[in-house]
Design an enzyme around this catalytic site. Sequence first.
Site, mmCIF file in Angstrom:
data_model
loop_
_atom_site.group_PDB
_atom_site.id
_atom_site.type_symbol
_atom_site.label_atom_id
_atom_site.label_comp_id
_atom_site.label_asym_id
_atom_site.label_seq_id
_atom_site.Cartn_x
_atom_site.Cartn_y
_atom_site.Cartn_z
ATOM 1 N N TYR A 1 -2.069 0.028 10.704
ATOM 2 C CA TYR A 1 -2.182 -0.648 9.409
ATOM 3 C C TYR A 1 -0.972 -0.312 8.538
ATOM 4 O O TYR A 1 -0.367 -1.200 7.921
ATOM 5 C CB TYR A 1 -3.470 -0.213 8.719
ATOM 6 N N SER B 1 0.857 -1.186 0.000
ATOM 7 C CA SER B 1 0.000 0.000 0.000
ATOM 8 C C SER B 1 0.892 1.235 0.000
ATOM 9 O O SER B 1 2.039 1.188 0.467
ATOM 10 C CB SER B 1 -0.891 0.018 1.246
#
Length: 255
Positions: free
Chosen positions: A160, A147
Site C-alpha cells: 500500500y 498518505s
Amino acid sequence: MEDAHAEPRTALIFGGTSEIALAIANKLSVGRLRQVVVAVRDPNSARVAEARAELEGAGLTVHVVEFDAVRHDQHEAVVANAVEAVGDLDLVMVAHGQLGDQGSLVDDPVGAAALVDVNFAGAVSASLAAAAQLRSQGHGRMLMISSVAAVRPRASNYLYGSTKAGLDAFGRGLSDDLEGTGVRVSVLRPGFVRTRMTEGMEEQPFSADPDEVAEAAVVGLLRGRRVIWAPAPLQGVFGVLSVMPGPIWRKISKR
C-alpha cells in the site's frame, strides 16, 4: 482566471464515497461550493446513496458518474461527463484507493498488481485527464490524497505504501509541471484516519477523524500549499523517521 485563493464552486471527486473527500466537500459547502460530481464504480450502491444524501444534506447539488479506476481508457470521458454536468471544474479530488491485505498480497503477485493499478496507475490516468481540463480552463485546483505511508513505507504495509509513494511523487511532479498555468496541485498526507477502511486496525500516534483531516486539507488548499500534512505535527515526526537508521526502522516498521 479565478483568484488563486478563491473557494471552489464546483468539485469532482474520483472515489466519491471517500470519507475524507466527503468531509472536505462538507467543509467547503459552508463557503462557495455548490455542485459536486461524485465519480464512483457502482452508482447504484447503498454507499453512494448515503454519500449523496450526506452532501445534499449540506446543501450541495450532487451529480453521479460512473468511474472505474482500472478502465484508463474511460477517464477522459468521466471528466467530460463531469464538465457537462457542472461546467468548469474548480476542484478535483483524487480520493479513490484500496488498502489491501498485505498478508495475502505478498503471496499473490496478480492481486498485488491489481492494487497498484487501482491506487497508482488509475490515479495517474484520472489525474492527467482532469489536469488537461483544468489547464484548458486556465484555473482550478487538484487535491491528491496520499498518505504518510508514502514517506517511508513500513514492512507491515509496504505494498500500500509503495502505491502512495508513487502517487505522492506524481502529484508533486504534476504540481511543478502545471506551474504558471493557473492550476494548483496539492498533495494531502494524512496519518492514520479513523474510517471504514481502517476499522478494527490498531490506531497509530496522531490518529485523526475525517473531519480533522478535512480541516487541514481545506486550510492548505486555500493557502496554496503543495504538500499538506494532517495533522501538522506529522511533518516533524516523519522528518525524523525518514532519516532513521535502517536497522532501527526495520525493527519498528513491522508493527
